[in-house]
Design a protein around this motif. Structure first.
Motif, mmCIF file in Angstrom:
data_model
loop_
_atom_site.group_PDB
_atom_site.id
_atom_site.type_symbol
_atom_site.label_atom_id
_atom_site.label_comp_id
_atom_site.label_asym_id
_atom_site.label_seq_id
_atom_site.Cartn_x
_atom_site.Cartn_y
_atom_site.Cartn_z
ATOM 1 N N SER A 11 0.842 -1.192 0.000
ATOM 2 C CA SER A 11 0.000 0.000 0.000
ATOM 3 C C SER A 11 0.880 1.245 0.000
ATOM 4 N N ALA A 12 0.260 2.388 -0.288
ATOM 5 C CA ALA A 12 1.006 3.648 -0.257
ATOM 6 C C ALA A 12 1.584 3.908 1.127
ATOM 7 N N LEU A 13 0.861 3.462 2.176
ATOM 8 C CA LEU A 13 1.366 3.644 3.535
ATOM 9 C C LEU A 13 2.563 2.736 3.805
ATOM 10 N N ASP A 14 2.539 1.524 3.260
ATOM 11 C CA ASP A 14 3.695 0.633 3.378
ATOM 12 C C ASP A 14 4.923 1.251 2.717
ATOM 13 N N VAL A 15 4.719 1.839 1.554
ATOM 14 C CA VAL A 15 5.820 2.485 0.840
ATOM 15 C C VAL A 15 6.365 3.644 1.670
ATOM 16 N N LEU A 16 5.466 4.448 2.243
ATOM 17 C CA LEU A 16 5.897 5.558 3.085
ATOM 18 C C LEU A 16 6.681 5.051 4.289
ATOM 19 N N ASP A 17 6.195 4.007 4.935
ATOM 20 C CA ASP A 17 6.898 3.455 6.091
ATOM 21 C C ASP A 17 8.317 3.023 5.721
ATOM 22 N N GLY A 18 8.473 2.434 4.541
ATOM 23 C CA GLY A 18 9.800 2.036 4.085
ATOM 24 C C GLY A 18 10.716 3.229 3.866
ATOM 25 N N ARG A 19 10.162 4.307 3.347
ATOM 26 C CA ARG A 19 10.953 5.517 3.129
ATOM 27 C C ARG A 19 11.341 6.152 4.461
#
Length: 245
Positions: A11-19
């Motif tokens: 999800s977009a939130l997963d991507v943000l968490d990775g960043r």
């Protein structure tokens, strides 16, 4: 399930968490978190510390958000999960469990099976700071992460519990940047205060609840009791439900 199956895509939130977890923007915090991860605490000598920024934790469609201060050096900085592995986390997750928002009353590691129900936990500063005191500059440098997180949560988010005055001062500008209307002058922090925020663009409004931080200084002295914390969490959960998040 194949790698190209849309259901398996992050999800977009997963991507943000990775960043977030890869951020190195604040030299003092980078040096401190990595030094702590190398030297460790004797009680955790057999742990491999996370030693990176700690992303938020909880579902991407959360109706409710809890905003703290920053990860603890031997808590979240060790486990990689916000409010995990320290006394503050013990108090918070017990209260979340008591009011039906968590699957278990304790959280000791990122893989311990804990699930949050309709609530996400984050902080305005994602790295463990020396003496638990991030500088105003570090707070401001980290704010874009919180703003992006809030924007991604906006479709469902209807209530926020902010723990402590530092989090309050950091969160209000982030709410404004993420699209909610924050009163001017900005409301002062106090335990139990509720500030409704409108969404000028027609999106869902947001009720912001102030709560004393779950620090040992507050919980050991009785300034914040388990009952006080449960009352705020319950009120915020009811607000989120009433707003149809």
């Amino acid at each position: 399930m194949s790698a190209c199956d849309p259901a398996s895509a992050p999800s977009a939130l997963d991507v943000l968490d990775g960043r977030v977890a890869g951020c190195r923007a604040c030299p003092r915090l980078v040096d401190w978190r990595e030094e702590v991860a190398r030297t460790k605490r004797a009680a955790f000598a057999d742990w491999t510390y996370w030693g990176r920024p700690v992303p938020g934790f909880g579902p991407a469609d959360a109706r409710m958000l809890i905003v703290g201060l920053a990860p603890a050096a031997h808590g979240g900085n060790r486990t990689g999960r916000m409010f995990t592995g320290d006394r503050s986390g013990d108090v918070l997750y017990q209260a979340l469990y008591d009011v039906g928002l968590a699957s278990q009353p304790t959280s000791v590691a990122a893989d311990d099976g804990l699930e949050l129900y309709g609530v996400r936990v984050t902080s305005p500063v994602h790295c463990a700071p020396p003496a638990n005191k991030p500088t105003p500059g570090e707070r401001d440098t980290c704010r874009p992460w919180l703003v992006q997180e809030l924007r991604l949560l906006r479709p469902t988010l209807r209530s926020v519990v902010v723990l402590g005055g530092f989090g309050w001062q950091a969160a209000l500008p982030a709410f404004a940047e993420a699209g909610w209307s924050v009163p001017r002058p900005r409301p002062a922090f106090e335990h139990g205060v509720v500030v409704p925020l409108d969404a000028p663009d027609g999106g869902g409004g947001l009720d912001v609840f102030g709560c004393f931080h779950v620090s040992q200084r507050n919980t050991f002295t009785g300034r914040l009791t388990p009952e006080m914390l449960r009352d705020v969490l319950r009120a915020a959960a009811e607000s989120a439900e009433a707003h149809g998040g």
